[in-house]
Design a protein around this motif. Structure first.
Motif, PDB file in Angstrom:
ATOM      1  N   ILE A 251       3.592   1.132  18.947  1.00 11.49           N
ATOM      2  CA  ILE A 251       3.542   1.052  17.487  1.00 11.49           C
ATOM      3  C   ILE A 251       2.871  -0.269  17.129  1.00 11.49           C
ATOM      4  O   ILE A 251       3.193  -1.325  17.695  1.00 11.49           O
ATOM      5  CB  ILE A 251       4.946   1.103  16.849  1.00 11.49           C
ATOM      6  N   GLN A 252       1.940  -0.205  16.189  1.00  8.50           N
ATOM      7  CA  GLN A 252       1.306  -1.414  15.662  1.00  8.50           C
ATOM      8  C   GLN A 252       1.497  -1.439  14.149  1.00  8.50           C
ATOM      9  O   GLN A 252       1.292  -0.433  13.480  1.00  8.50           O
ATOM     10  CB  GLN A 252      -0.188  -1.436  15.997  1.00  8.50           C
ATOM     11  N   SER A 253       1.928  -2.571  13.628  1.00 10.02           N
ATOM     12  CA  SER A 253       2.038  -2.728  12.180  1.00 10.02           C
ATOM     13  C   SER A 253       1.947  -4.210  11.851  1.00 10.02           C
ATOM     14  O   SER A 253       2.103  -5.068  12.735  1.00 10.02           O
ATOM     15  CB  SER A 253       3.357  -2.144  11.651  1.00 10.02           C
ATOM     16  N   PRO A 254       1.701  -4.552  10.585  1.00  6.36           N
ATOM     17  CA  PRO A 254       1.580  -5.965  10.220  1.00  6.36           C
ATOM     18  C   PRO A 254       2.885  -6.720  10.446  1.00  6.36           C
ATOM     19  O   PRO A 254       3.977  -6.217  10.180  1.00  6.36           O
ATOM     20  CB  PRO A 254       1.237  -5.913   8.724  1.00  6.36           C
ATOM     21  N   PHE A 255       2.733  -7.942  10.928  1.00  6.32           N
ATOM     22  CA  PHE A 255       3.860  -8.866  10.996  1.00  6.32           C
ATOM     23  C   PHE A 255       3.320 -10.280  10.853  1.00  6.32           C
ATOM     24  O   PHE A 255       2.510 -10.725  11.669  1.00  6.32           O
ATOM     25  CB  PHE A 255       4.639  -8.733  12.304  1.00  6.32           C
ATOM     26  N   ASN A 256       3.768 -10.957   9.811  1.00  5.04           N
ATOM     27  CA  ASN A 256       3.345 -12.327   9.571  1.00  5.04           C
ATOM     28  C   ASN A 256       4.343 -13.007   8.644  1.00  5.04           C
ATOM     29  O   ASN A 256       5.323 -12.386   8.202  1.00  5.04           O
ATOM     30  CB  ASN A 256       1.922 -12.361   8.988  1.00  5.04           C
ATOM     31  N   LEU A 257       4.103 -14.267   8.347  1.00  5.32           N
ATOM     32  CA  LEU A 257       5.053 -15.044   7.537  1.00  5.32           C
ATOM     33  C   LEU A 257       5.260 -14.465   6.143  1.00  5.32           C
ATOM     34  O   LEU A 257       6.340 -14.608   5.572  1.00  5.32           O
ATOM     35  CB  LEU A 257       4.565 -16.488   7.422  1.00  5.32           C
ATOM     36  N   ALA A 258       4.254 -13.801   5.603  1.00  4.37           N
ATOM     37  CA  ALA A 258       4.385 -13.221   4.264  1.00  4.37           C
ATOM     38  C   ALA A 258       4.835 -11.770   4.302  1.00  4.37           C
ATOM     39  O   ALA A 258       5.254 -11.234   3.280  1.00  4.37           O
ATOM     40  CB  ALA A 258       3.052 -13.327   3.518  1.00  4.37           C
ATOM     41  N   LYS A 259       4.758 -11.160   5.458  1.00  7.92           N
ATOM     42  CA  LYS A 259       5.100  -9.732   5.591  1.00  7.92           C
ATOM     43  C   LYS A 259       5.938  -9.563   6.853  1.00  7.92           C
ATOM     44  O   LYS A 259       5.494  -8.987   7.841  1.00  7.92           O
ATOM     45  CB  LYS A 259       3.809  -8.923   5.666  1.00  7.92           C
ATOM     46  N   PRO A 260       7.181 -10.071   6.822  1.00  7.92           N
ATOM     47  CA  PRO A 260       8.004 -10.071   8.034  1.00  7.92           C
ATOM     48  C   PRO A 260       8.948  -8.878   8.154  1.00  7.92           C
ATOM     49  O   PRO A 260       9.892  -8.910   8.932  1.00  7.92           O
ATOM     50  CB  PRO A 260       8.806 -11.368   7.855  1.00  7.92           C
ATOM     51  N   HIS A 261       8.675  -7.822   7.394  1.00  8.13           N
ATOM     52  CA  HIS A 261       9.627  -6.728   7.264  1.00  8.13           C
ATOM     53  C   HIS A 261       9.949  -6.035   8.585  1.00  8.13           C
ATOM     54  O   HIS A 261      11.061  -5.544   8.788  1.00  8.13           O
ATOM     55  CB  HIS A 261       9.086  -5.692   6.269  1.00  8.13           C
ATOM     56  N   ALA A 262       8.985  -5.988   9.506  1.00 10.84           N
ATOM     57  CA  ALA A 262       9.222  -5.304  10.785  1.00 10.84           C
ATOM     58  C   ALA A 262      10.353  -5.944  11.568  1.00 10.84           C
ATOM     59  O   ALA A 262      10.975  -5.298  12.416  1.00 10.84           O
ATOM     60  CB  ALA A 262       7.940  -5.299  11.624  1.00 10.84           C
ATOM     61  N   TYR A 263      10.642  -7.191  11.287  1.00  9.16           N
ATOM     62  CA  TYR A 263      11.715  -7.914  11.978  1.00  9.16           C
ATOM     63  C   TYR A 263      13.006  -7.953  11.173  1.00  9.16           C
ATOM     64  O   TYR A 263      14.097  -7.939  11.751  1.00  9.16           O
ATOM     65  CB  TYR A 263      11.249  -9.344  12.245  1.00  9.16           C
ATOM     66  N   GLY A 264      12.882  -7.972   9.835  1.00 10.76           N
ATOM     67  CA  GLY A 264      14.063  -8.264   9.032  1.00 10.76           C
ATOM     68  C   GLY A 264      14.525  -7.200   8.061  1.00 10.76           C
ATOM     69  O   GLY A 264      15.574  -7.370   7.429  1.00 10.76           O
ATOM     70  N   TYR A 265      13.803  -6.097   7.922  1.00 12.91           N
ATOM     71  CA  TYR A 265      14.156  -5.096   6.914  1.00 12.91           C
ATOM     72  C   TYR A 265      14.596  -3.810   7.599  1.00 12.91           C
ATOM     73  O   TYR A 265      13.809  -3.118   8.242  1.00 12.91           O
ATOM     74  CB  TYR A 265      12.951  -4.841   6.006  1.00 12.91           C
ATOM     75  N   ALA A 266      15.876  -3.489   7.484  1.00 14.32           N
ATOM     76  CA  ALA A 266      16.451  -2.325   8.174  1.00 14.32           C
ATOM     77  C   ALA A 266      16.150  -1.051   7.392  1.00 14.32           C
ATOM     78  O   ALA A 266      16.866  -0.698   6.455  1.00 14.32           O
ATOM     79  CB  ALA A 266      17.957  -2.513   8.345  1.00 14.32           C
ATOM     80  N   ASN A 267      15.095  -0.355   7.789  1.00 16.36           N
ATOM     81  CA  ASN A 267      14.670   0.845   7.062  1.00 16.36           C
ATOM     82  C   ASN A 267      14.424   2.057   7.952  1.00 16.36           C
ATOM     83  O   ASN A 267      14.099   3.132   7.455  1.00 16.36           O
ATOM     84  CB  ASN A 267      13.390   0.548   6.273  1.00 16.36           C
ATOM     85  N   GLN A 268      14.579   1.892   9.282  1.00 16.12           N
ATOM     86  CA  GLN A 268      14.318   3.002  10.190  1.00 16.12           C
ATOM     87  C   GLN A 268      15.630   3.506  10.789  1.00 16.12           C
ATOM     88  O   GLN A 268      16.343   2.775  11.459  1.00 16.12           O
ATOM     89  CB  GLN A 268      13.358   2.575  11.305  1.00 16.12           C
ATOM     90  N   GLU A 269      15.932   4.778  10.511  1.00 11.80           N
ATOM     91  CA  GLU A 269      17.171   5.372  11.009  1.00 11.80           C
ATOM     92  C   GLU A 269      17.007   5.779  12.465  1.00 11.80           C
ATOM     93  O   GLU A 269      16.022   6.421  12.841  1.00 11.80           O
ATOM     94  CB  GLU A 269      17.555   6.588  10.174  1.00 11.80           C
TER      95      GLU A 269
END
Length: 373
Positions: A251-269
């Protein structure tokens, strides 16, 4: 010329014994550098897309310990792939690099057109896609995206021709969420299943080794968003199509200081009924996560970073770019991608190879208070 191998990528990393021991990571199949080089260039209609060339930057990356090269057939109307071939051919023929040492990833989904930009792009689509039976008009979304098996096969085989290689190591379905809003969810997942079935065929033909999905926001949105993509559903499709030994690995998706959701946003069941951030969900499904847009196409640098960023990232007197890349490669993905045309920028970024990655505590400190938008 083969493909990347465990032995080849391990042999490559041994050339860089002075680098920090955590600069390279192993996912059970290949040894990845924690920084990879990408070849995307924004604003493709600008004239500089006709005069730049990624070949020198690619060669510099390979000489500096960065052996993950990421591209897509539509980047600069197929020119990025062709410039990778230019760099690789020179280095392989001289004996400076071996094909099995280099991880090459490309993508299919967007319609690439061709270089130079055609006078009539709609005519190009008609002549090269519709008339050739690769897709119907209805299967092409907003004149730019297509997921028919026929088109994806052509896209992969054209990428192989552009790259002048026999096998692509990672072949991504590129931003499939582009189609959501134009087709319903049921049709969307049917198209994913047909694409994955085609990818399994390409694996059996040794045209690709593994496949994945490179998405922009699809895996990062809230679950009720129009363009949300469920990792669980996609993983189930891979099992159904390819069985236990399916090739869906990345899986590839954006991850950076302004868009850190892949690390911190629980949205995948996940299978336990609980929701996890994308990186954590990837780990639960046995998928390797690669972060893209580590510098947000330089949009992170409109003003200087706060002083505590460099302190936490242990990047000292280095640039804000170094701090941003240090964050992107330290959060749990196997690699973080950056784009560079100027070889000197590659040299600057590769200096991070000498530094240990940032600690979990430091990453979490920067993440504190982050939220999805």
């Amino acid at each position: 010329m083969g493909h990347a191998t465990k032995e080849g990528t391990f042999g490559y990393l041994k050339k860089f014994g002075n680098y920090s021991k955590d600069f390279y990571r192993f996912n059970g199949e290949l040894f990845f550098p924690s920084l990879g080089i990408g070849t995307y260039k924004a604003e493709p209609y600008k004239e500089d897309n006709y005069i730049i060339n990624y070949a020198e930057a690619i060669k510099t990356a390979l000489r500096r310990g960065i052996n993950l090269i990421d591209t897509a057939i539509n980047y600069r109307y197929q020119m990025s792939e062709r410039e990778i071939a230019e760099a690789l051919n020179e280095m392989i023929q001289s004996g400076e690099i071996k094909r099995e040492e280099v991880i090459i990833a490309s993508k299919g989904g967007f319609i690439p057109l061709d270089f130079p930009f055609p006078d009539n792009p709609y005519g190009w689509i008609q002549e090269n896609m519709i008339d050739q039976g690769l897709a119907s008009k209805e299967e092409i979304v907003i004149d730019q995206h297509c997921m028919t098996p026929e088109y994806l096969r052509w896209s992969c085989e054209q990428s192989l021709r552009n790259l002048e290689i026999d096998t692509i190591d990672i072949f991504y379905l590129h931003n499939p969420e582009t189609q959501l809003g134009y087709i319903d969810q049921a049709t969307f997942y049917e198209r994913i299943e047909a694409a994955f079935a085609l990818f399994e065929e390409l694996r059996s033909e040794k045209k690709i080794v593994s496949y994945g999905i490179a998405a922009w926001n699809g895996f990062l949105y809230e679950a009720d968003h129009l363009e949300y993509v469920s990792l669980g559903k996609v993983a189930d499709i891979a099992q159904r199509v390819g069985g236990e030994n399916h090739g869906f690995k990345y899986i590839q998706s954006p991850f950076n200081l302004a868009k850190p959701h892949a690390y911190g946003y629980a949205n995948q069941e996940c299978e336990d009924g609980l929701f996890y951030p994308l990186m954590h969900a990837c780990a639960r499904y046995g998928l390797t996560y690669i972060g893209s847009s580590s510098l947000l196409q330089t949009n992170l640098f409109k003003r200087p970073f706060a002083s505590n960023v460099a302190e936490l990232m242990k990047t000292g007197e280095l640039s804000d770019v170094a701090s941003a890349l240090q964050f992107a490669r330290s959060a749990g993905g196997i690699s973080a991608l950056f784009g560079a045309v100027d070889p000197s920028h590659v040299v600057d970024n590769a200096f991070l190879g000498y530094l240990p990655e940032a600690s979990v505590e430091s990453v979490n400190t920067l993440m504190r208070g982050a939220y999805a938008v």
